[in-house]
Design an enzyme around this catalytic site. Structure first.
Site, mmCIF file in Angstrom:
data_model
loop_
_atom_site.group_PDB
_atom_site.id
_atom_site.type_symbol
_atom_site.label_atom_id
_atom_site.label_comp_id
_atom_site.label_asym_id
_atom_site.label_seq_id
_atom_site.Cartn_x
_atom_site.Cartn_y
_atom_site.Cartn_z
ATOM 1 N N ARG A 8 16.056 8.878 14.913
ATOM 2 C CA ARG A 8 15.998 9.264 13.492
ATOM 3 C C ARG A 8 16.550 10.662 13.276
ATOM 4 O O ARG A 8 17.207 10.932 12.273
ATOM 5 C CB ARG A 8 14.577 9.114 12.956
ATOM 6 C CG ARG A 8 13.512 9.813 13.764
ATOM 7 C CD ARG A 8 12.127 9.372 13.288
ATOM 8 N NE ARG A 8 11.092 9.887 14.159
ATOM 9 C CZ ARG A 8 10.068 10.624 13.753
ATOM 10 N NH1 ARG A 8 9.914 10.932 12.491
ATOM 11 N NH2 ARG A 8 9.163 11.040 14.610
ATOM 12 N N SER A 35 9.879 12.180 8.029
ATOM 13 C CA SER A 35 9.824 11.100 9.015
ATOM 14 C C SER A 35 11.180 10.435 9.176
ATOM 15 O O SER A 35 11.609 10.152 10.289
ATOM 16 C CB SER A 35 8.805 10.030 8.586
ATOM 17 O OG SER A 35 7.513 10.567 8.575
ATOM 18 N N GLU A 56 10.194 3.157 -4.452
ATOM 19 C CA GLU A 56 11.298 2.600 -3.678
ATOM 20 C C GLU A 56 12.169 1.643 -4.479
ATOM 21 O O GLU A 56 13.387 1.549 -4.239
ATOM 22 C CB GLU A 56 10.747 1.894 -2.431
ATOM 23 C CG GLU A 56 10.004 2.815 -1.448
ATOM 24 C CD GLU A 56 8.563 3.137 -1.859
ATOM 25 O OE1 GLU A 56 8.080 2.574 -2.870
ATOM 26 O OE2 GLU A 56 7.918 3.952 -1.183
ATOM 27 N N PHE A 81 8.966 -0.420 3.586
ATOM 28 C CA PHE A 81 9.100 -0.109 2.160
ATOM 29 C C PHE A 81 10.562 -0.124 1.722
ATOM 30 O O PHE A 81 10.895 -0.618 0.647
ATOM 31 C CB PHE A 81 8.477 1.251 1.850
ATOM 32 C CG PHE A 81 7.081 1.400 2.379
ATOM 33 C CD1 PHE A 81 6.127 0.413 2.138
ATOM 34 C CD2 PHE A 81 6.714 2.502 3.129
ATOM 35 C CE1 PHE A 81 4.839 0.533 2.630
ATOM 36 C CE2 PHE A 81 5.419 2.632 3.627
ATOM 37 C CZ PHE A 81 4.481 1.654 3.384
ATOM 38 N N ASP A 115 -0.421 3.266 12.337
ATOM 39 C CA ASP A 115 -0.665 2.900 10.940
ATOM 40 C C ASP A 115 -0.981 1.423 10.703
ATOM 41 O O ASP A 115 -1.502 1.061 9.657
ATOM 42 C CB ASP A 115 0.522 3.335 10.069
ATOM 43 C CG ASP A 115 0.461 4.822 9.736
ATOM 44 O OD1 ASP A 115 -0.665 5.343 9.650
ATOM 45 O OD2 ASP A 115 1.518 5.457 9.575
ATOM 46 N N ARG A 165 11.005 4.742 15.471
ATOM 47 C CA ARG A 165 10.426 6.065 15.253
ATOM 48 C C ARG A 165 10.401 6.913 16.539
ATOM 49 O O ARG A 165 10.459 8.130 16.501
ATOM 50 C CB ARG A 165 8.992 5.885 14.751
ATOM 51 C CG ARG A 165 8.319 7.166 14.336
ATOM 52 C CD ARG A 165 6.891 6.906 13.882
ATOM 53 N NE ARG A 165 6.280 8.134 13.423
ATOM 54 C CZ ARG A 165 6.384 8.606 12.184
ATOM 55 N NH1 ARG A 165 7.090 7.954 11.285
ATOM 56 N NH2 ARG A 165 5.808 9.737 11.840
HETATM 57 C C1 LIG Z 1 5.054 1.954 -0.893
HETATM 58 C C2 LIG Z 1 4.801 3.123 0.000
HETATM 59 N N1 LIG Z 1 5.728 4.088 0.104
HETATM 60 C C3 LIG Z 1 5.516 5.137 0.934
HETATM 61 C C4 LIG Z 1 4.369 5.240 1.659
HETATM 62 C C5 LIG Z 1 4.163 6.385 2.637
HETATM 63 N N2 LIG Z 1 3.126 7.320 2.146
HETATM 64 C C6 LIG Z 1 1.849 7.230 2.553
HETATM 65 S S1 LIG Z 1 0.848 8.344 1.810
HETATM 66 C C7 LIG Z 1 2.133 8.993 0.929
HETATM 67 C C8 LIG Z 1 1.871 10.104 -0.038
HETATM 68 C C9 LIG Z 1 0.776 9.765 -1.003
HETATM 69 O O1 LIG Z 1 0.523 10.816 -1.883
HETATM 70 P P1 LIG Z 1 -0.668 10.708 -2.894
HETATM 71 O O2 LIG Z 1 -0.612 9.422 -3.618
HETATM 72 O O3 LIG Z 1 -0.660 11.923 -3.735
HETATM 73 O O4 LIG Z 1 -1.952 10.638 -1.964
HETATM 74 P P2 LIG Z 1 -2.907 11.827 -1.442
HETATM 75 O O5 LIG Z 1 -2.321 13.123 -1.864
HETATM 76 O O6 LIG Z 1 -4.202 11.576 -2.088
HETATM 77 O O7 LIG Z 1 -2.970 11.677 0.031
HETATM 78 C C10 LIG Z 1 3.331 8.331 1.239
HETATM 79 C C11 LIG Z 1 4.636 8.643 0.674
HETATM 80 C C12 LIG Z 1 3.432 4.200 1.517
HETATM 81 N N3 LIG Z 1 2.276 4.188 2.221
HETATM 82 N N4 LIG Z 1 3.649 3.177 0.674
#
Ligand SMILES: Cc1ncc(C[n+]2csc(CCOP(=O)(O)OP(=O)(O)O)c2C)c(N)n1
Ligand SMILES: [Mg+2]
Lengths: 312, 282
Positions: A8, A35, A56, A81, A115, A165
């Site tokens: 990556r 990532s 997405e 995603f 995960d 990854r």
């Molecule tokens: C559809 C999707 N896209 C990307 C992710 C990767 N991802 C996991 S948590 C996150 C950020 C989430 O931020 P937020 O909703 O503000 O949650 P918090 O700050 O409460 O952790 C991302 C991009 C995912 N889990 N699902």
């Protein structure tokens, strides 16, 4: 120039390098840039980096629009995603329209080991290769990733790139030419041929060593372009062997194994398909535990080879 | 006051214990979503130990309230609550995200008792919660559904599809709680994907909007009561929180969205827990 064994990171660095002269390249990201390593491009060319947020579907269709405007958009996220959440957008806005959109499915296969099911992409090859017009690439190391990324920019049309990854050991020849569609003989052999992709290339090379001690000569072929599949090359690598094995870190349905089976259906040779059985992933403490759990180690390849030989 | 001093103190104790349980799951070197788990810990304490009707001895009791962790990555905080309630044994905490464990990296309703849905792919949980709410209503059950959503997650279009649908169906047994911590995976929401005027957005879609300090136990309880009392449609609680709350080295830092702690940080985190305990008892 590649600086590490990380696929990556190499992907990200290569696009930074290419983006210097090719101003058409644009990157879209969905809050996973650290990532997917698209963040490297963002630091180098902030004006050509579009942070789309966790959205997405929008990202995929916006990429279609950017492509209509003459840009070469790369969309980035975890593989689940990038191609799963945005599937209909990729199908309609991108693939049907034959647009020049590049999709990078990062953390593919089981490589996001902690995960679990929702994040482990065991079905991306299936979903992408079933789409007409889509090219599907699956590199096995960083050297190949660098060459593929360059080739993706040069070719016109939608391409899906599946990236692991974790760092994988270097096995391909840095000096060899590369073009999309090629398959490469990694180990010469005559009894059985294994068509492998991604991390299973390394496992198959190991398997060849195990089998050599048993007097079995295994030919290992790296199939890093799943689609379009070079059927002529595929058939020529089957010359003289007693059986065929396919190996992938993906569901046994719809992946490399399925593609090879349908391409070689008239060959009348025994084929064993090694992959993830009809099951989703699971969380684990590290990547190798998962490869073992799902039967994707070198010994599993060797078992399949012995099985096709005993079918003769 | 609607709640006794003793009730509030007890809930604060629970919130501390929840944070302690989170720490127990991610010792130094083990990656986990510390930030988004601790930002919503106080709300989760109020839900599981005060507001929600739950039955740990029968996790599938039809007469239970449901909690859907739409921001599934923060499932550690849910495990932290479920273990306190006895849904599974404490020994599971150390096995989180291992091959043998029942506690997966993201919510898995098959493996973990008390988990109500599969989430982890952001943006889907509110829709699932709406479906549950509609089903409960069809069965004339009085139970309620709570969905925890992230502020970064608000970028997913499906959230707004669910928001519109829930209003259309007048789902008054549904409460959404937005963990408004201002951070997402890689940076601040402001930098990654700014969404202005969330209050105005939700209310223009017909929701009853309640804005609170998501670390103030009385405000949390009041908001949950108000949501229950509002019968014309769904309510949303916009809970202003701090990502990594109670762990100063992690507070407000995107790095701790999903990270492992060093030995020093881990020690510091436990000191924080001890200090919090002393404060509450004082
Ligand atoms: C559809 C999707 N896209 C990307 C992710 C990767 N991802 C996991 S948590 C996150 C950020 C989430 O931020 P937020 O909703 O503000 O949650 P918090 O700050 O409460 O952790 C991302 C991009 C995912 N889990 N699902
Ligand atoms: Mg957030």
């Amino acid at each position: 120039m590649r600086t590490s064994d990380s696929l990556r990171k190499t992907y990200g660095e290569t696009l930074v390098e290419l983006g210097k002269d090719n101003k058409s390249i644009v990157m879209l990201e969905a809050d996973l840039g650290n990532s997917t390593m698209s963040s490297l491009f963002g630091s180098a060319y902030p004006e050509r980096y579009f942070q789309m947020g966790i959205a997405e579907q929008n990202m995929a269709s916006v990429a279609a629009g950017l492509s209509l405007a003459g840009k070469i958009p790369f969309i980035n996220s975890f593989a689940v995603f990038a191609r799963g959440r945005a599937y209909d957008q990729i199908r309609s806005s991108v693939a049907i329209a034959k647009l020049n959109v590049k999709i990078c499915g990062s953390s593919a296969g089981l490589s996001d080991y902690g995960d679990g099911k929702t994040h482990q992409s065991i079905d991306d090859i299936a979903l992408m290769q079933v789409l007409p017009n889509m090219t599907v690439l699956s590199p096995c190391d960083a050297i190949e990733t660098e060459k593929m990324t360059k080739a993706m920019v040069e070719c016109n049309g939608p391409v899906y790139l599946r990236i692991n990854r974790n760092d994988l050991s270097l096995v391909t020849d840095p000096k060899a030419d590369y073009k999309i569609g090629q398959m490469t003989e990694m180990v010469k052999g005559k009894d059985v041929v294994v068509f492998a992709t991604g991390v299973m290339v390394q496992q198959s090379i190991q398997a060849a060593k195990i089998l050599e001690k048993e007097g079995i000569s295994l030919r290992v072929v790296n199939v890093s372009t799943i689609k379009p599949l070079d059927v002529t090359a595929l058939q020529s690598y089957c010359e003289g062997v007693k059986g065929i094995v396919t190996a992938e870190e993906h569901s046994i349905f719809g992946g490399l194994g399925s593609a090879v089976c349908s391409a070689l259906s008239m060959k009348r040779l025994p084929i064993e398909v090694l992959g993830i059985q009809d099951s989703f992933g699971t969380s684990a403490e590290n990547y190798s535990i998962l490869l073992k759990h799902y039967g994707l180690e070198s010994e599993d390849v060797a078992k399949k080879v012995r099985a096709v030989l005993s079918a003769n | 006051m609607k709640y006794s001093q003793e009730q509030i103190i007890e809930l604060k104790r629970k919130a501390i214990q929840i944070r302690a349980n989170i720490l127990e799951m991610i010792p130094p070197g083990k990656v986990g979503h510390l930030g988004g788990s601790s930002s919503i810990a106080d709300v989760m304490a109020a839900l599981y130990f005060h507001t929600m009707e739950v039955n740990p001895s029968d996790p599938k009791d039809p007469k239970r309230d449901r909690l859907i962790m739409s921001k599934g990555h923060a499932v550690l905080v849910q495990y932290a609550c479920l273990v306190e309630l006895g849904y599974f044994g404490r020994e599971e905490l150390a096995k989180v995200k291992t091959l043998e464990g029942m506690l997966q990296g993201h919510p898995d309703m098959d493996k973990t008792p008390g988990i109500e849905a599969v989430t982890g792919s952001l943006g889907q949980g509110l829709s699932v919660a709406l479906g549950l709410a509609l089903g409960l209503r069809l069965d004339k059950l009085p139970n309620r559904v709570y969905a925890i959503v992230g502020d970064g997650e608000q970028a997913e279009g499906q959230i707004w599809e669910a928001v519109m649908a829930a209003h259309g169906f007048k789902a008054n047994n549904l409460t959404a709680i937005v963990d408004f911590n201002g951070l997402q995976a890689t940076s601040t929401t402001k930098e990654i994907f700014p969404i202005e005027n969330l209050v105005g957005k939700w209310s223009s879609f017909g929701w009853n909007v309640i804005e609170i300090d998501g670390h103030d136990m009385v405000q949390i309880l009041d908001a949950l009561e108000e949501a229950k009392a509002f019968t014309e449609g769904p309510s949303v609680i916009l809970a202003h929180t701090v990502k990594g709350k109670c762990f100063p080295f992690a507070e407000g830092k995107a790095k701790y969205h999903n990270a492992s702690m060093t030995e020093e940080e881990y020690k510091e985190a436990w000191v924080c827990i001890e200090n919090l305990k002393r404060e509450v008892e004082a």
